[in-house]
Design a protein around this motif. Structure first.
Motif, short mmCIF file in Angstrom:
data_model
loop_
_atom_site.label_atom_id
_atom_site.label_comp_id
_atom_site.label_asym_id
_atom_site.label_seq_id
_atom_site.Cartn_x
_atom_site.Cartn_y
_atom_site.Cartn_z
N ALA A 41 -8.21 0.97 11.28
CA ALA A 41 -8.44 2.16 10.46
C ALA A 41 -7.24 3.09 10.50
CB ALA A 41 -9.70 2.89 10.92
N GLU A 42 -6.69 3.30 11.70
CA GLU A 42 -5.55 4.22 11.82
C GLU A 42 -4.31 3.65 11.14
OE1 GLU A 42 -5.42 7.24 13.75
OE2 GLU A 42 -7.56 7.18 14.19
N ALA A 53 -4.72 3.79 7.49
CA ALA A 53 -4.51 5.16 7.01
C ALA A 53 -3.03 5.44 6.83
CB ALA A 53 -5.12 6.15 7.99
N PHE A 69 -1.50 3.29 3.90
CA PHE A 69 -1.93 3.67 2.56
C PHE A 69 -1.51 5.10 2.21
CE2 PHE A 69 -4.98 0.14 3.31
CZ PHE A 69 -4.36 -0.72 2.43
N ALA A 70 -1.42 5.94 3.22
CA ALA A 70 -0.91 7.28 2.96
C ALA A 70 0.52 7.17 2.46
CB ALA A 70 -0.97 8.14 4.21
N VAL A 104 1.92 4.58 0.93
CA VAL A 104 1.91 4.03 -0.42
C VAL A 104 1.53 5.11 -1.43
CG1 VAL A 104 0.78 2.39 -1.97
CG2 VAL A 104 1.40 1.69 0.35
N ALA A 105 0.48 5.84 -1.08
CA ALA A 105 0.01 6.88 -2.00
C ALA A 105 1.07 7.96 -2.17
CB ALA A 105 -1.28 7.49 -1.48
N GLY A 131 3.56 6.75 -4.49
CA GLY A 131 2.99 6.79 -5.84
C GLY A 131 3.05 8.19 -6.40
#
Lengths: 265, 391
Positions: free
Chosen positions: B12-13, B16, B19-20, B22-23, B26
């Motif tokens: 999960a960490e 996180a 994906f943070a 990647v976002a 973006g």
């Protein structure tokens, strides 16, 4: 008669401004514009945000009557998630629609700032305005239901992703849908759906199976999971799948926004 | 969810974090998409934007436009032209074109009028230049910049005063002007100086610290004008700048329009008030039903009317169309106004005719005067302009 000098009639074109420096400078200027634009009703807006943030926790408590610790945590974190979603998904489309209707949209769109910088400035103000409401929600929950929150490091990506995802989707709708009235109606519907039929204030088990399954692929439940798991201990488990879904929506929203912002009719 | 606690936490960490990231990328991508577009241009992936080689600092220093000293550099091309060629804009496939083959050329320092009735296609033209609308065909160029291909450059190079009032309810007048200049890329010190100068020149200093919501329509309009010209681009569009402005300050405003042109901008004046345009523009174009139907200096457009006079007859409501005598060269009926053009030599006959109409109850008043651009405009468009008959 005076003779005009050559210099007076010679004019040169400026070079085009590009690069991160120009972007940051534009962002700063637009941030000023946004703060000044909203400052007359900013105090009122802050008070309303605080009242709504606190009111949700107290109001839902009245509705449910018996609020145990888990329910109180659900309500409080749900209130936080809702505020974060509203920033982008509701406030941004409403601001843009209002500007379209009053006729200032085209002027703001004609300004020489990069469109992304202008949009981000608008979202920044909306996000800053939401903070007092979020804090109020958490404080009221602690005071009224005697719950304790835990803050995990994942709170940072959780909040950022929730706000970013909501904002991108909101911007895409706000700038992509030509008729501001339609945008406003859609955002009303969205509030209704997020509060009533999304597992934001309650666990997904309470929804019909098909709707719960649908929410595995929509952004709202992952948003709620991400924020809830990073503010509480043992209430919910954030899954890799939820991060994936939330990130995917953020990226898709960013892509659509990127296209919509520079599109010309 | 059935995974062990530690493993789950780790995933999960990690998830996180990844994906943070990647976002975040973006987010930056979307936010800077038009920047990327610029960068592509700079590195030469575009075939339309050709930059002449730099040949050292320009002869006239770095600050060509009034508040360009910070970010704008001189360009090697010394004398630019703004040209619109065969511009066509069709909104819906079946509807008539909003712009139908418009061609015009304007240079630095010119005040150029765009005249035409409502719906003629003036705003459509302006919005295409500003990069708000995409032309169906045709080209728009400013010096070496292709504005159709590069809307980002278009927005940087064009200043704009829209016909609608500026959204400045919660801005003090002075702040609104300074922030508008800041957004256009001006430096604070320059902007402060120019804002003061503009407030003084337009005689609205006393409202400098008044909120927009409390300003009268005319003062608000002047603040809008100052916002558009405090840091003017090479092209300045003013859409009906004198709306709501009192006669005294209209004169001051025209002086400032002239001053902006004097600093090297081409000023486009969009209006349907022909009388004002006649006094203020160097050249003008009349647009009707999407077409440019006449272009030239005010006096060249009036050349045909030399030796002629205008006889305006205000027809009694309900009365039949009066029969026109043979000496009437042309006439246009708009509402109760019958505007006729007659030879100067027949002025007396014209007055007799008008008097006979009044005597017969077919007309209420008449006015004989010199022909103006208004008559040319009426002849070309069949419409009476803005407030042409009010004075």
């Amino acid at each position: 008669m005076t003779v005009m000098t050559a210099e007076a009639s010679v004019a040169r074109l400026p070079a085009k401004r590009v690069g991160p420096g120009n972007w940051l400078r534009s962002y700063g200027a637009m941030l000023r514009w946004e703060v000044m634009s909203s400052r007359l009703f900013l105090p009122l807006l802050l008070v309303i945000q605080i009242l709504v943030g606190a009111g949700f926790v107290i109001g839902f408590g009245l509705l449910i009557t018996e609020v145990d610790t888990a329910t109180a945590l659900y309500l409080a974190t749900g209130g936080v998630v809702q505020s974060l979603i509203l920033i982008g998904l509701i406030v941004t489309p409403q601001v843009v629609s209002q500007r379209k209707m009053e006729g200032s949209y085209e002027y703001l769109w004609s300004l020489p700032t990069p469109r992304g910088a202008a949009s981000l400035a608008s979202t920044t103000v909306a996000a800053l305005v939401a903070i007092p409401g979020v804090v109020a929600t958490l404080l009221v929950a602690v005071w009224r239901y005697d719950v304790t929150f835990a803050v995990h490091p994942t709170v940072v990506p959780a909040i950022l992703l929730t706000v970013a995802c909501g904002s991108f989707l909101g911007m895409a709708a706000a700038h992509g849908i030509p008729n501001p009235q339609v945008t406003l109606l859609l955002t009303q519907l969205m509030i209704f759906f997020v509060i009533g039929f999304s597992p934001v204030f309650f666990p997904p088990e309470r929804l019909p199976n098909w709707l719960a399954t649908l929410h595995d692929y929509l952004p709202f439940y992952p948003m709620a999971l991400a924020v809830r798991s990073s503010l509480t201990n043992g209430l919910v488990d954030m899954t890799a799948n939820a991060w994936l879904v939330l990130s995917a929506w953020t990226i898709v929203g960013a892509l659509i926004t990127g296209i919509v912002l520079v599109r010309r009719k | 969810m059935a995974w062990g606690g530690a493993a789950h936490d780790l995933i999960a960490e990690l998830g996180a974090g990844i994906f943070a990231l990647v976002a975040g990328l973006g987010l930056i991508w979307a936010a800077s998409r038009d920047e990327m577009y610029n960068i592509q241009k700079l590195v030469g992936t575009s075939h339309t934007l050709k930059r002449a080689p730099r040949s050292g600092p320009g002869a006239f220093g770095t600050a060509t436009f009034p508040c360009a000293s910070v970010v704008m550099e001189p360009d090697p091309l010394s004398e630019w032209k703004f040209s619109v060629t065969d511009l066509v804009k069709i909104y819906e496939p079946d509807s008539p074109p909003a712009n139908d083959g418009i061609t015009l050329e304007v240079g630095p320092g010119e005040v150029y009028g765009l005249l035409g009735p409502n719906g003629a296609g003036k705003s459509t033209l302006v919005k295409q230049v500003m990069g708000l609308l995409k032309p169906t065909s045709g080209s728009i160029a400013l010096g070496e910049y292709d504005l159709v291909d590069d809307p980002t450059a278009a927005r940087q190079l064009c200043s704009y005063l829209p016909q609608a009032q500026m959204p400045i309810d919660s801005f003090k007048a002075r702040e609104a002007i300074e922030v508008a200049g800041l957004i256009r890329g001006g430096s604070r010190a320059d902007l402060r100086r120019r804002t003061d100068a503009l407030l003084a020149a337009l005689e609205i200093e006393e409202w400098g610290d008044t909120f927009g919501a409390k300003l009268s329509g005319g003062v608000r309009r002047l603040v809008g004008f100052a916002m558009a010209t405090v840091c003017p681009g090479p092209i300045v569009f003013l859409d009906e700048p004198t709306n709501d402005v009192d006669p005294l300050r209209r004169r001051l405003l025209w002086e400032q329009v002239r001053a902006v042109a004097g600093e090297g901008s081409a000023v486009f004046l969009v209006t349907h008030n022909v009388l004002e345009a006649e006094k203020s523009v160097d050249r003008l174009a009349v647009i009707n039903e999407g077409r440019l139907i006449a272009q030239g200096t005010p006096s060249s457009l009036k050349a045909e009317d030399r030796g002629r006079m205008r006889l305006l007859v205000m027809v009694t409501p309900g009365a039949p169309d009066p029969a026109e005598p043979d000496f009437v060269i042309g006439s246009t009926r708009v509402g109760h106004n019958l505007a006729t053009v007659i030879p100067e030599a027949d002025a007396e006959k014209g007055i007799e005719w008008a008097k006979s109409l009044i005597a017969a109850g077919h007309a209420e008043e008449y006015a004989l005067g010199a022909t103006s651009l208004e008559d040319v405009y009426i002849r070309l468009t069949g419409e009476v302009s803005g407030d042409g008959h009010d004075r």
